[in-house]
Write a protein that holds these residues in place. Structure first.
Motif: not given
Length: 169
Positions: A23, A60, A62
């Motif tokens: 992440t 954020s 991933s």
């Protein structure tokens, strides 16, 4: 015993597969005044994996653990590509894009022409003319300012959609 070994092996395989993702977090701000930019597009290059920044300019995302490039774009600012390497946290400062639109000429079927090459009249409206009235919609501000253009509200309610008719229907 075989079931225990098999389940242990599957657990290891799944944990290794999950470890392939990481992440990346970060903050996007303006280089002019350092203020946070909400709604900035953050996209992993070459994929559809992306997100937008929140009201504090934070995001954020991933991404795969091996490298990666983030493409950060926002209207009015220059797009940046950032190679991540092994980083999991970044701070980005976007610079304003000084390219401005000087003149727009609307013709039939989206044909672009210079104003001087047109065989008909062209009406120019300055932005000060649009802000004189207290309309809640830019389209409604055009009403009565251009010859041959009629702006009509669909139902007369404040904030409702408007229709533009150029020289008839």
């Amino acid at each position: 015993m075989k079931k225990i070994l098999l389940s242990l092996w599957l657990t290891v395989v799944v944990s290794v597969a999950c470890a392939q993702q990481r992440t990346v977090t970060g903050k996007v701000s303006s280089s002019d005044d350092g203020s946070a930019l909400p709604g900035v597009n953050v996209l992993e290059k070459g994929t559809t994996n992306g997100t937008v920044t929140d009201s504090n300019g934070q995001f954020s995302l991933s991404i795969p653990s091996n490298g990666g490039i983030l493409v950060i774009s926002f209207i009015g600012f220059q797009t940046q590509e950032i190679a991540l390497g092994e980083r999991t946290s970044i701070e980005v400062s976007l610079t304003t894009d000084v390219t401005q639109l000087s003149e727009v000429v609307v013709t039939a079927l989206g044909v672009e022409r210079e104003t001087k090459t047109l065989g008909f009249s062209v009406k120019e409206i300055k932005n000060q003319e649009l802000t004189v009235g207290r309309t809640t919609n830019v389209v409604n501000a055009l009403s009565g300012k251009i010859a041959g253009v009629r702006v009509a509200g669909t139902n007369g309610m404040t904030g409702s959609a408007s229709a533009i008719f150029i020289r008839g229907y």
